[in-house]
Structure formats: structure tokens, C-alpha cells
Design a protein around this motif. Structure first.
Motif, PDB file in Angstrom:
ATOM      1  N   ARG A 426      44.984  94.974  10.407  1.00  0.00           N
ATOM      2  CA  ARG A 426      46.297  94.343  10.247  1.00  0.00           C
ATOM      3  C   ARG A 426      46.265  92.893  10.708  1.00  0.00           C
ATOM      4  O   ARG A 426      46.939  92.038  10.122  1.00  0.00           O
ATOM      5  N   LYS A 429      44.383  90.909   7.976  1.00  0.00           N
ATOM      6  CA  LYS A 429      45.249  90.685   6.815  1.00  0.00           C
ATOM      7  C   LYS A 429      46.343  89.671   7.131  1.00  0.00           C
ATOM      8  O   LYS A 429      46.722  88.863   6.273  1.00  0.00           O
ATOM      9  N   ALA A 430      46.848  89.696   8.344  1.00  0.00           N
ATOM     10  CA  ALA A 430      47.865  88.714   8.734  1.00  0.00           C
ATOM     11  C   ALA A 430      47.287  87.304   8.654  1.00  0.00           C
ATOM     12  O   ALA A 430      47.941  86.373   8.163  1.00  0.00           O
ATOM     13  N   HIS A 433      47.226  86.215   5.108  1.00  0.00           N
ATOM     14  CA  HIS A 433      48.544  85.835   4.590  1.00  0.00           C
ATOM     15  C   HIS A 433      48.971  84.454   5.066  1.00  0.00           C
ATOM     16  O   HIS A 433      49.691  83.737   4.361  1.00  0.00           O
ATOM     17  N   GLN A 481      45.614  91.930  -3.881  1.00  0.00           N
ATOM     18  CA  GLN A 481      46.399  90.989  -3.097  1.00  0.00           C
ATOM     19  C   GLN A 481      45.810  89.590  -3.224  1.00  0.00           C
ATOM     20  O   GLN A 481      44.597  89.403  -3.138  1.00  0.00           O
ATOM     21  N   TYR A 483      47.170  87.287  -1.115  1.00  0.00           N
ATOM     22  CA  TYR A 483      47.466  86.800   0.238  1.00  0.00           C
ATOM     23  C   TYR A 483      47.989  85.366   0.145  1.00  0.00           C
ATOM     24  O   TYR A 483      48.733  85.044  -0.767  1.00  0.00           O
ATOM     25  N   GLN A 489      52.303  83.302   3.406  1.00  0.00           N
ATOM     26  CA  GLN A 489      53.201  84.447   3.213  1.00  0.00           C
ATOM     27  C   GLN A 489      53.541  84.986   4.608  1.00  0.00           C
ATOM     28  O   GLN A 489      53.050  86.001   5.056  1.00  0.00           O
ATOM     29  N   GLU A 491      56.231  86.218   6.164  1.00  0.00           N
ATOM     30  CA  GLU A 491      56.942  87.462   6.464  1.00  0.00           C
ATOM     31  C   GLU A 491      56.001  88.655   6.387  1.00  0.00           C
ATOM     32  O   GLU A 491      56.057  89.564   7.220  1.00  0.00           O
ATOM     33  N   GLN A 492      55.130  88.662   5.398  1.00  0.00           N
ATOM     34  CA  GLN A 492      54.132  89.735   5.320  1.00  0.00           C
ATOM     35  C   GLN A 492      53.228  89.720   6.550  1.00  0.00           C
ATOM     36  O   GLN A 492      52.904  90.765   7.114  1.00  0.00           O
ATOM     37  N   GLN A 495      55.141  91.033   9.654  1.00  0.00           N
ATOM     38  CA  GLN A 495      55.313  92.480   9.663  1.00  0.00           C
ATOM     39  C   GLN A 495      54.006  93.182  10.044  1.00  0.00           C
ATOM     40  O   GLN A 495      54.015  94.165  10.791  1.00  0.00           O
ATOM     41  N   LEU A 496      52.893  92.674   9.549  1.00  0.00           N
ATOM     42  CA  LEU A 496      51.603  93.263   9.914  1.00  0.00           C
ATOM     43  C   LEU A 496      51.355  93.149  11.421  1.00  0.00           C
ATOM     44  O   LEU A 496      50.878  94.101  12.058  1.00  0.00           O
TER      45      LEU A 496
END
Length: 634
Positions: A426, A429-430, A433, A481, A483, A489, A491-492, A495-496
């Protein structure tokens, strides 16, 4: 940068582990990262045109250079599904974050020299500086006074040597002193013969036919024994070809690689291998293994009765320094001092008649700045690849043309899976993003078109010609994705991080009261990589992650911190440079020394399934899928 180095995908004879043991503070560490701004290696792509004339209109920036094109590799539906599955695992698990794809800048001067135009696919034989002279496409103009072609080298000339299995300062003039097995055209994806004049692959039987009439610089004929020696020494030293020839029992190597007669080498594979993959391991090899110089090592290794005996023989080979080589190329070693290496034309080489100058010299230029100034001041006559920012490009005289050569790789962020916080997917991925890859490419490209932002972080290359969407991911792009390619991005990403237990306090992401910190280590000598790392850190800071670039001396980074896994986030190439077939990129990402030892990747990942005919479970061992590509039918 040494081309017998990097990702274990270009037929390198030096095992990654052995290279890391040797490199230390020798200064050859530039060979391990690729061409972040101070090096160069070999092989890949471009377009049509060019009549072999004087090189066109000179000193344009790469902004004005044509976008290279490439003929896509052809694969069957089964292989394509496997490739897409591996790309999906990469996209979902984020073992690395690919940032950009590189177009290398290649330089040729045209005042005294006739060279192909910048849009000619003749320049797509990596390296142009070694292939164009052999074919008569880099010649002295009529009436020109200069009888010496001048390039640059990274290491101190008199400290350089010519034993590729030694690993320390494999000298830059090797490119003229030794010949490669084959040519590879990056535009057409086609192989053509050179030292290996012809070849055949029939199931598990491989036959290599050696060019006749070629001699070593001491007059000995080049024979199949020399070629067989080269292949065996590469394999004994951990070269990737060994996984196809003797994957389990090195004692069988003498019977698997045989000089059948003076001009024929026969190789017996463990099982049938995709020919495109096999040739990619053979093509870049330099023929160095002169029987009179290296035959004793081959005999020792062939006759070693135990692993200890083999290790002792290999230690002798890798410890041998060869300052004055017996070569087989169109130029022979003359001398070297602290500032330059001089090689002179070997008139008995089969292609000597294509070359109308007598000498090539390599000047000691250990920094980008010195190389830029040498081209600007016309002290050197060209450079195979060199990153030059736009402010320096504008200072080039009109006589210097700039071409672009796709490298099928580029700058990426690699994560140490044994270090918090990047052991959590996570968090990785953050980061993806938040990072605006277009801005990273723009800043590290420094006003040139030499960097292209990665659209889909997937391990696939071909951004420069639309090959990813148009071929490799055709029909499945909606599943991937992008990203933060062109904008954050946030907000994504937020959330992660919240899902991972972080919360944002006073503008900083924290967990258990501790800020989320991301030190980013890299080599200080790679100027474009440094610019990219600074951009990434700035974007992460703006988002509330305490990111800090830590650029280290180049040899320290590669020889110590990177190789020992002493980093949280590091800079490294995310693909296997110069290869368009995805096998090599995924082998690098999931089954290389680096993936296992520097990044500490797990053997299995858990990701959603893209093609259920490729895998049924969300648990996947990517290396197994990679291996299946070696036998897939083309």
C-alpha cells in the motif's frame, strides 16, 4: 560503463555476485547502473533513412531529432497472455516503480568525418562508435587532415585491462580491439553475422559457424576453439547462457559446448529454447578468449574434478589482469598512459579495407562535464551515448549531430522489501500515485526529448513508438493502473496510507507518532538520475512524506549500499536495457541477482488474476512464469 555488466541479460560473462565482490572502490561501478549520465552499454532501436552521407545538418538538439521506430517482436497467443500476466503482477504488486524510458543521445562529428544521417537506422547498431567504422559508415572525408578518430573513456587508461572475467576496468578500447559474435539492428530487430557468420537452432542443437579468414593480432587464426572457449568461460563465470546449457551439472559443460572442427561450434541445450532469447544472449559477446591466452584456464575448468577445484581455477582467471591484449578486431592495442589509450589499424582484419584512418584514441574523461566540453570544443569526434542537457547541446558546433537511440529501459525506484515502510504494497502504491512521472521525465531530460514518462508501470518497454498499448497490452489496458503519470492522484494515495495505518498530522503522514520517511539513495555521478530523484522527493514532500535524496559517490553506491541492500528506496534501471522482448525485463525484475539479493523480493506475490488460463490462484511466483517464456514458441 562496461557492457559486460549489468542485468545479466546481455550475455554477460560476469555473474552479478562476482561483479559486486570485485567492484568495491575500483571506479567501474558506473558499469552497474547503466547510463544514468555516465556510461554506456549496448543494443537497441530506430527508424529508416540516411544514405551514409556527411551526417546532415549538425548540431540540433534531440528535440529536433526524429522519434525512433521499432519492429515489434512477434509472439504467439500463449506467450502474449503470459507476458500480460507478468505485466499485471508488476502493475499490481509494484516490485519497482518505473519512472521513465530512455532515449540515448548519440553524437557524431561531421566536419572531418562522413557518417550516416541522424535519422538513419545504420546508427541503431549499438554501439555506433564500434559498428560504423567496421562497415565503412564512419570514414575520413577526402582532404581531411585528421588521421585519428578520437573518443573518450571513463577509467584511467593505464589502469585499464582487457580480461572481461576480471571485472575491473574492462577497457573501453575493447570495442575496436575485439569483435562481437553478431550484429543486431535495433530498428528491424534482425540479427546478422559477424564473428559468428551463420548459425542454426534446431530444437536442442545449436550450430555456430565462425567467420573464415580472420586472425588474432599475433597472426593466429580465429577458430571455433576460441569461440567455444569464450562461451565456456562465460558460463563457468556465471553467465546466463549456462541456465540453458548446464542448469544443474557444470561437469557436463565440456561435452555440451564443442568445437566440432576449425569453423564449427556445436552447443547442446538442456531443452529447446526460444531462438530470439537464445540469440540475445549470444549476440553481444566479444570474442576475447584467444586460445593462446585463455586456453589454460579453459583446460583447468574443464578438468576440475570438484567444485573447490573449479572455484580455484575460476579465481585464477578472474584475478588475471591483461593490460596488453591479443585482440581480433580491426584495431590493435598500441599503448596507454594516464591520459589516453592508442590503438592502430590491424591491416589483416577482414574489414580493414573499409577504414581509411590509421588510429583511434580514447581520452581519459571521467566526468560528464569533460565529455561535454570535448564535444563542444571538437576535441573528440563522437560519443556512443552520453546524456547532455539542453543548455550544453546549444553550445555544440553545427558539425556535431545528435541522434536518439532507444534503450528499452530507464530510471526507476527500487524498493528494499526487507525495509519498512516499503515492505507494505500500500505504501509502494501510494508513492506511485503521488509521483508525477511526466515531470520526472521532463526534469531529468533537462530540456531534451531523451526521457519519456512510463504510462503503465508494468515492466514493458516501447513508450517511444506506442508498442505497449498497441501490441503488448492490446485488449487489456483498461485493467491496468496508470497511477500518477501526469498528475498526482493524491486521494487514492491518501486512502492507501490510511488503510496502512497512517494519518496526516500538521501536513505530515505519521504512524504511531513517527513520520513516514523515505530516504532515496542513488549514484551522484548520474546527473539525470539525480535530477529525477530530486523531483520525486519534492513531490513526496509536498504530499506530506518526508523524502530525502541521498546521492552517494557512484562506486560507493553500487559497490556497497546497493549491492548490500543498504537502502529503503534506491535508484536503478527498471528493465533489461537494449532488449525489446519482455522476457528479459521480467527476468530482471523477478529472477535476477538484484531482485533476490539487493531488493530482497519474495518468491511469491498475491495479486488479482488477469488471465485465468495462465494462473488460477492470486498467489503467483513470477519467476516461474518468466521461465515458461524461454520455451514459448515464436
Amino acid at each position: 560503463m562496461s557492457d559486460n555488466q549489468n542485468h545479466g541479460s546481455n550475455g554477460t560473462p560476469m555473474s552479478r555476485r562476482r561483479m559486486m565482490q570485485l567492484i568495491g572502490a575500483t571506479g567501474v561501478a558506473t558499469g552497474l547502473a547503466g547510463c544514468g549520465g555516465q556510461s554506456a552499454v549496448e543494443t537497441e532501436t530506430q527508424g529508416d533513412g540516411g544514405d551514409g552521407g556527411d551526417g546532415g545538418d549538425g548540431g540540433d538538439t534531440p528535440t529536433d531529432s526524429p522519434t525512433p521506430t521499432s519492429t515489434p517482436v512477434q509472439v504467439d497467443s500463449e506467450a502474449l497472455a503470459t507476458i500480460q500476466e507478468l505485466a499485471y503482477v508488476t502493475n499490481q504488486a509494484m516490485p519497482v516503480l518505473p519512472l521513465q524510458e530512455k532515449l540515448a543521445q548519440s553524437f557524431q562529428t561531421t566536419d572531418d568525418w562522413s557518417v550516416p544521417g541522424k535519422d538513419s537506422d545504420k546508427l541503431q547498431l549499438y554501439w555506433p562508435t564500434e559498428w560504423l567504422p567496421r562497415s565503412g559508415d564512419w570514414t575520413k572525408k577526402e582532404g581531411a587532415d585528421d588521421n585519428r578518430l578520437t573518443f573518450a573513456q571513463w577509467a584511467v587508461p593505464q589502469d585499464s585491462q582487457y580480461n572481461p572475467w576480471n571485472g575491473k576496468n574492462f577497457a573501453e578500447p575493447r570495442r575496436m580491439i575485439f569483435d562481437r559474435f553478431m550484429k543486431y539492428n535495433l530498428a528491424t530487430q534482425e540479427y546478422s553475422g559477424y564473428v559468428i557468420q551463420d548459425w542454426s537452432v534446431d530444437g536442442t542443437d545449436v550450430t555456430l559457424n565462425v567467420r573464415e579468414g580472420q586472425t588474432w593480432h599475433n597472426g593466429d587464426p580465429v577458430t571455433a576453439t576460441d569461440v567455444a572457449n569464450q562461451i565456456k568461460l562465460d558460463i563457468y563465470n556465471g553467465g546466463s547462457l549456462g541456465s540453458f546449457v548446464v542448469p544443474e551439472d557444470m561437469n557436463k559443460l565440456p561435452e555440451r559446448v564443442v568445437a566440432a572442427d576449425e569453423t564449427t561450434v556445436e552447443i547442446s541445450l538442456q531443452e529447446a529454447v526460444n531462438p530470439d532469447i537464445l540469440l540475445a544472449y549470444l549476440q553481444p559477446k566479444y570474442l576475447v578468449a584467444h586460445e593462446g591466452t585463455y586456453g589454460e584456464y579453459v583446460t583447468q575448468l574443464d578438468e576440475a574434478g570438484s567444485e573447490d577445484a573449479r572455484s580455484e581455477a575460476l579465481s585464477e582467471l578472474t584475478g588475471e589482469s591483461v593490460p596488453e591484449p591479443v585482440g581480433c578486431g580491426p584495431f590493435q592495442f598500441e599503448d596507454a598512459d594516464t591520459q589516453r589509450t592508442l590503438v592502430t589499424k590491424y591491416d589483416d582484419h577482414p574489414d580493414a579495407g573499409n577504414i581509411n584512418y590509421d588510429e583511434v584514441e580514447y581520452l581519459y574523461k571521467p566526468q560528464n562535464q569533460g565529455r561535454w566540453n570535448s564535444l563542444i570544443n571538437e576535441e573528440t569526434d563522437g560519443s556512443a551515448t552520453l546524456f547532455m542537457p539542453s543548455n550544453k547541446l546549444r553550445q555544440l558546433p553545427d558539425s556535431v549531430q545528435v541522434s536518439l537511440i532507444p534503450r528499452h529501459w530507464g530510471l526507476g525506484l527500487v524498493f528494499n522489501f526487507e525495509q519498512e515502510p516499503v515492505d507494505d504494497p500500500r505504501v509502494r502504491k501510494a508513492i506511485a500515485h503521488v509521483v508525477n512521472r511526466e515531470q520526472v521525465a521532463k526534469n531529468s531530460g533537462a530540456g531534451t526529448n531523451s526521457k519519456i514518462a512510463v504510462t503503465y508501470p508494468s515492466g514493458l518497454t516501447g513508450e517511444f513508438n506506442g508498442q505497449i498499448e498497441g501490441a503488448w497490452l492490446e485488449g487489456v489496458t483498461d485493467e491496468f493502473q496508470t497511477y500518477g503519470r501526469g498528475s498526482a492522484q493524491t486521494e487514492q494515495a491518501a486512502q492507501l496510507l490510511r488503510d496502512a495505518g497512517y494519518e496526516k498530522n500538521n501536513g505530515t503522514w505519521e504512524k504511531d507518532g513517527e513520520p513516514l520517511e523515505l530516504p532515496i539513495k542513488g549514484p551522484s555521478g548520474f546527473s539525470d538520475w539525480v535530477a529525477g530523484a530530486n523531483t520525486v522527493a519534492s513531490q513526496l514532500k509536498d504530499f506530506g512524506i518526508e523524502a530525502q535524496p541521498k546521492m552517494l559517490d557512484t562506486s560507493t553506491y553500487w559497490g556497497q549500499d546497493y549491492s548490500n541492500g543498504d537502502f529503503v528506496v534506491g535508484l536503478q534501471g527498471w528493465a533489461s536495457y537494449n532488449q525489446s522482448h519482455p522476457y528479459f525485463h521480467f527476468q530482471w525484475l523477478f529472477d535476477s541477482w538484484d531482485a533476490k539479493n539487493a531488493w530482497n523480493l519474495p518468491e511469491e506475490f498475491s495479486t488479482p488474476v488477469l488471465h485465468d488460463r495462465v494462473r488460477e490462484s492470486e498467489s503467483v511466483a513470477p519467476a516461474d512464469l518468466v521461465e515458461s517464456l524461454t520455451t514459448a514458441e515464436e
